[in-house]
Design a protein around this motif. Structure first.
Motif, mmCIF file in Angstrom:
data_model
loop_
_atom_site.group_PDB
_atom_site.id
_atom_site.type_symbol
_atom_site.label_atom_id
_atom_site.label_comp_id
_atom_site.label_asym_id
_atom_site.label_seq_id
_atom_site.Cartn_x
_atom_site.Cartn_y
_atom_site.Cartn_z
ATOM 1 N N VAL A 34 0.436 -1.120 -0.036
ATOM 2 C CA VAL A 34 0.096 0.092 -0.357
ATOM 3 C C VAL A 34 0.705 1.269 -0.214
ATOM 4 O O VAL A 34 0.329 2.587 -0.623
ATOM 5 C CB VAL A 34 -0.545 -0.101 1.099
ATOM 6 C CG1 VAL A 34 -2.170 1.223 1.324
ATOM 7 C CG2 VAL A 34 -1.956 -1.361 1.110
ATOM 8 N N VAL A 35 2.181 0.987 1.064
ATOM 9 C CA VAL A 35 2.954 2.133 0.901
ATOM 10 C C VAL A 35 3.557 2.046 -0.263
ATOM 11 O O VAL A 35 3.721 3.671 -0.760
ATOM 12 C CB VAL A 35 4.101 2.324 1.891
ATOM 13 C CG1 VAL A 35 4.929 3.196 1.869
ATOM 14 C CG2 VAL A 35 3.523 1.641 3.157
ATOM 15 N N VAL A 37 2.529 1.679 -3.117
ATOM 16 C CA VAL A 37 1.515 2.706 -4.252
ATOM 17 C C VAL A 37 1.301 3.998 -3.825
ATOM 18 O O VAL A 37 0.659 4.223 -4.609
ATOM 19 C CB VAL A 37 -0.962 1.895 -4.435
ATOM 20 C CG1 VAL A 37 -1.244 2.200 -5.068
ATOM 21 C CG2 VAL A 37 -0.059 0.060 -4.691
ATOM 22 N N PHE A 38 0.977 3.522 -2.559
ATOM 23 C CA PHE A 38 0.856 5.629 -2.057
ATOM 24 C C PHE A 38 1.898 6.032 -3.169
ATOM 25 O O PHE A 38 2.086 7.633 -3.646
ATOM 26 C CB PHE A 38 1.341 5.326 -0.369
ATOM 27 C CG PHE A 38 1.016 6.854 0.075
ATOM 28 C CD1 PHE A 38 -0.107 8.015 -0.045
ATOM 29 C CD2 PHE A 38 2.494 7.724 0.140
ATOM 30 C CE1 PHE A 38 -0.212 9.084 0.259
ATOM 31 C CE2 PHE A 38 2.106 9.307 0.118
ATOM 32 C CZ PHE A 38 1.115 9.621 0.715
ATOM 33 N N PHE A 39 3.150 6.244 -2.850
ATOM 34 C CA PHE A 39 4.094 6.885 -2.984
ATOM 35 C C PHE A 39 4.197 6.266 -4.608
ATOM 36 O O PHE A 39 4.674 7.579 -5.330
ATOM 37 C CB PHE A 39 5.610 6.790 -2.615
ATOM 38 C CG PHE A 39 6.013 7.024 -1.109
ATOM 39 C CD1 PHE A 39 6.111 8.340 -1.249
ATOM 40 C CD2 PHE A 39 6.110 6.004 0.627
ATOM 41 C CE1 PHE A 39 6.614 8.590 0.317
ATOM 42 C CE2 PHE A 39 6.098 6.362 1.875
ATOM 43 C CZ PHE A 39 6.192 7.543 1.330
ATOM 44 N N ASN A 41 1.349 7.316 -6.317
ATOM 45 C CA ASN A 41 0.576 7.674 -6.325
ATOM 46 C C ASN A 41 1.088 9.592 -6.944
ATOM 47 O O ASN A 41 0.894 10.224 -6.904
ATOM 48 C CB ASN A 41 -0.801 7.383 -6.127
ATOM 49 C CG ASN A 41 -1.203 6.535 -6.971
ATOM 50 O OD1 ASN A 41 -2.574 6.822 -7.406
ATOM 51 N ND2 ASN A 41 -1.198 5.756 -6.060
ATOM 52 N N LEU A 42 1.685 9.237 -5.423
ATOM 53 C CA LEU A 42 2.033 10.657 -4.987
ATOM 54 C C LEU A 42 3.334 11.106 -6.438
ATOM 55 O O LEU A 42 3.438 12.453 -6.169
ATOM 56 C CB LEU A 42 3.277 10.504 -3.696
ATOM 57 C CG LEU A 42 3.805 12.037 -3.569
ATOM 58 C CD1 LEU A 42 2.976 13.386 -2.983
ATOM 59 C CD2 LEU A 42 4.767 11.929 -2.298
ATOM 60 N N LYS A 45 1.854 12.535 -9.477
ATOM 61 C CA LYS A 45 1.434 13.834 -8.656
ATOM 62 C C LYS A 45 2.262 14.651 -9.440
ATOM 63 O O LYS A 45 1.805 16.213 -9.748
ATOM 64 C CB LYS A 45 0.338 13.801 -7.732
ATOM 65 C CG LYS A 45 -0.424 15.888 -6.926
ATOM 66 C CD LYS A 45 -0.770 15.476 -6.078
ATOM 67 C CE LYS A 45 -1.258 16.388 -5.484
ATOM 68 N NZ LYS A 45 -1.295 17.926 -7.030
ATOM 69 N N LEU A 46 3.024 14.612 -8.121
ATOM 70 C CA LEU A 46 4.356 15.582 -7.946
ATOM 71 C C LEU A 46 4.808 15.734 -9.716
ATOM 72 O O LEU A 46 5.064 16.810 -10.136
ATOM 73 C CB LEU A 46 5.624 15.445 -7.896
ATOM 74 C CG LEU A 46 5.189 14.968 -6.047
ATOM 75 C CD1 LEU A 46 6.321 14.880 -4.896
ATOM 76 C CD2 LEU A 46 4.715 16.464 -5.823
#
Lengths: 538, 169
Positions: A34-35, A37-39, A41-42, A45-46
């Motif tokens: 999950v972490v 996937v989070f990063f 996506n981050l 976005k950036l």
């Protein structure tokens, strides 16, 4: 059970014993992806934000930093300044030079104790020491002259104890004759500006003159010539010249972010007696301590001392005998800000209208006033609209074919706000970016909040909301600077360096002529034309 | 020390069925994700400050909020507690490490956000909100959800806490 079957069972047991442990490890690590996937996506976005930012700003904004708000301490010669006209504005100007009355410092200090967010006292005390003395005070109202003397000796100030105190003068000519004065700040009503400023220039004193430049058009021309002939350092009191939002706005306009600009709209929106110049009449004022005859000497209409005279003395902005009403008082601010951003100069034609629709209190200046300034050579119209009976804040708009800049406006309750730039849905320049969805015309492509030095193309509804609040300016940096102080400093710098300050006589003349054309048009009920060759209004 | 370890890496006697465990883990991870991004977004924005939020404060904490905003050192401290608090709590909840202290810390944070700007009748704020709230808002709900996470830990079953429990055994 055969040997091979036994072996198989043993193997299976072994496998079963291993599996639970492996399974437990996997359970422990189950949410680690999950972490990941989070990063991911981050990062995505950036990257998109960066592409947007680059697309929007890279080629448009060459300077990423806003101009510095604070400035370094002054060096050079010690200067001795005199104040002529120590009323409300005069007192503010002298505070900008580093001298406040003991009443003011006591009140401001108490206010700061009662309200932790009141930074008035701190802002004053953190001003740079401008290496000046206040050596002369001239005011026709004795109470104020005495206040000026007290201010010149008040050691609660940036830089500590003053080097020398001020002397009181009854008439400006006596002050100007004193060799102990190098430069003067003129904070009198408009009808005295030109005479005092011309006398000062002839006496070799440098001049900081409060806006509007003069009461009449002819006076403006005379003052311009006197400043040019004598070569003094002349600063007109439009402190917006020191406001970083205006400097940033100028950069953006010059870089073409807005496209062709054909319409500029500036407004004044006030809704209180104070906002309409109905100010307190000092209870101690009387015929003995107030020199009424000298006050009204340059004004067309003369009246005897009495209640009306007192009203006119303390509320002089309500009469054309002493000022020019909304035009020179408030429009002049917005005009100069637009001149600073857009290099407007003097308009060719001006039409104005309005009336006294709310404050029917004996005044002769309008409380609703509109002026249309035409610049055919620049393909531009500047529209000014003012009301003194509605607070509806309309702000100021610079409307381009490709984008619109919305500024807080200078005359809206005196606040200095930021601005936003929003692309036009029908823009030619941004057509591709609009189609690709890189630019959303509903949200600003650029926002600027005073003091934050934030230059960013990524905005949202919240950004748009906060852009005009200026919260960061006050509280993030922990230091707030008064533009008036910077404007006085700019003038003193120019005296020491032998240069002309930012609101010099050239741009002062633009302001004066534009405002006088508006006043003339209102009074005469017809369009006024500027004859640049003969320097006449037709 | 043992108590602290027990608190940080609790063994639980509660037996969850598959459905309960799934629900608890999903709730923990989603809240963790939300915290993590709230924190990182602030860390990545060098101009972010809690000042604007604090200045809108009403009710019992409005005085404290003013004190914080008026003091640049205190404001910087509060800003850092927010940015790092949110990020670390978010990461801890997502991976199930020190779940209970993380959940309680997160709960205190969102409860403070709630108390600084409670959506009580008669209190109006100019900060835009994305929904309609009266007394109860999403901060309060998230605080309650974090209380549930703290009471029913799942990091010892699905999460890094599991390894610390194993070692203890």
């Amino acid at each position: 059970m055969s040997v091979s079957e036994k072996e198989n069972v043993t193997q299976a047991k072994l496998t079963n014993d291993m599996n639970p442990e492996r399974r437990e490890v996997l359970k422990g690590l189950a949410t680690i992806p999950v972490v990941g996937v989070f990063f991911y996506n981050l990062w995505k976005k950036l990257r998109i934000d960066e592409i947007k930012r680059k697309n929007l700003l890279a080629e448009l904004i060459t300077t990423k930093d806003a101009p510095a708000v604070a400035s370094s301490a002054l060096s050079g010669d010690h200067l001795r300044i005199g104040i002529i006209g120590y009323g409300g504005r005069g007192q503010h100007l002298v505070r900008g030079a580093g001298f406040a009355t003991p009443e003011w410092t006591a009140r401001a200090s108490k206010n700061a104790q009662n309200n932790k967010l009141d930074k008035g006292f701190e802002t004053f005390m953190q001003q740079n020491d401008l290496n000046v003395s206040l050596t002369g005070v001239c005011d026709l109202f004795d109470v104020r002259a005495e206040m000026g003397l007290a201010a010149s000796q008040n050691d609660i100030r940036p830089g500590g104890k003053p080097m020398e105190g001020a002397k009181k003068y009854r008439h400006h000519s006596e002050l100007l004759a004193d060799e102990n004065i190098d430069a003067v700040i003129i904070g009198t009503p408009d009808h005295w500006h030109s005479r005092i400023a011309i006398d000062a220039a002839r006496a070799g004193k440098h001049v900081y003159c409060e806006k509007g430049l003069t009461r009449t058009f002819d006076e403006a021309i005379d003052l311009y010539d006197a400043v040019k002939e004598t070569g003094i350092s002349f600063q007109l009191g439009h402190q917006n010249r020191q406001v970083e939002a205006n400097e940033k706005a100028r950069q953006i306009v010059q870089q073409g972010l807005l496209g062709p600009i054909n319409l500029v709209e500036v407004t004044t929106n006030r809704n209180s007696p104070w906002g309409a110049w109905v100010w307190d009449i000092h209870p101690a004022a009387n015929e003995k301590n107030l020199d009424w005859d000298t006050f009204q000497e340059p004004s067309p209409k003369k009246i005897k001392f009495g209640d009306e005279a007192l009203a006119r003395f303390f509320r002089w902005r309500c009469w054309f005998d002493y000022g020019t009403g909304l035009s020179g008082d408030l429009f002049s601010h917005d005009f100069d800000a637009m001149n600073q951003i857009l290099d407007l100069g003097i308009p060719k034609y001006v039409s104005a209208s309005g009336g006294i629709y709310f404050f029917k209190d004996g005044r002769d200046v309008p409380d609703v006033f509109h002026a249309t300034l035409e610049y055919p050579e620049k393909n531009l119209t500047l529209l000014y609209s003012a009301t003194l009976s509605s607070n509806q804040s309309r702000g100021n708009l610079i409307m381009g074919h490709d984008a619109t800049m919305q500024l807080g406006g200078e005359s809206n309750r005196g606040s200095v706000a930021g601005f936003i730039v929003t692309a036009d849905a029908e823009s030619t320049r941004y057509r591709d970016k609009l189609q690709e969805g890189i630019i959303n015309p509903q949200y600003p492509i650029y926002s600027y909040t005073p003091g934050s030095k934030q230059i960013d193309g990524i905005t949202s509804a919240t950004t748009r909301y906060f852009a005009n609040k200026g919260l960061v300016y006050t509280y993030r940096e922990g230091k707030r600077v008064d533009p008036t102080h910077l404007h006085v400093k700019d003038w003193l710098d120019s005296i020491r360096n032998g240069t002309q300050p930012s609101c010099n006589i050239e741009v002062a003349l633009h302001e004066a002529v534009a405002c006088h054309m508006s006043t003339e048009s209102y009074l005469k009920g017809r369009r006024i034309k500027w004859d640049a060759n003969r320097r006449k209004l037709i | 020390m043992t108590n602290l370890l027990k608190c940080c890496f609790p063994t639980t006697d509660i037996k969850y069925n598959q459905c309960q465990l799934t629900g608890l883990v999903i709730m923990r991870v989603l809240i963790g994700w939300h915290f993590l991004y709230e924190g990182i977004a602030k860390l990545l924005n060098p101009y972010w400050s809690s000042a604007a939020y604090l200045l809108e404060s009403k009710w019992i904490f409005s005085g404290l909020a003013t004190t914080i905003v008026a003091n640049p050192t205190l404001l910087t401290l509060v800003d850092n507690i927010n940015m790092w608090g949110l990020t670390l709590v978010g990461l801890a909840l997502t991976i199930g490490l020190a779940e209970r202290p993380a959940a309680y810390t997160g709960m205190v944070l969102v409860l403070l956000y709630y108390l600084f700007m409670p959506p009580f009748v008669g209190y109006e704020y100019s900060v835009p909100t994305e929904g309609s709230y009266i007394v109860v808002n999403k901060n309060l709900i998230e605080a309650a959800a974090l209380f549930v996470v703290a009471c029913f830990p799942s990091g010892g079953i699905i999460g890094i806490d599991k390894f610390f429990l194993s070692k203890k055994r």
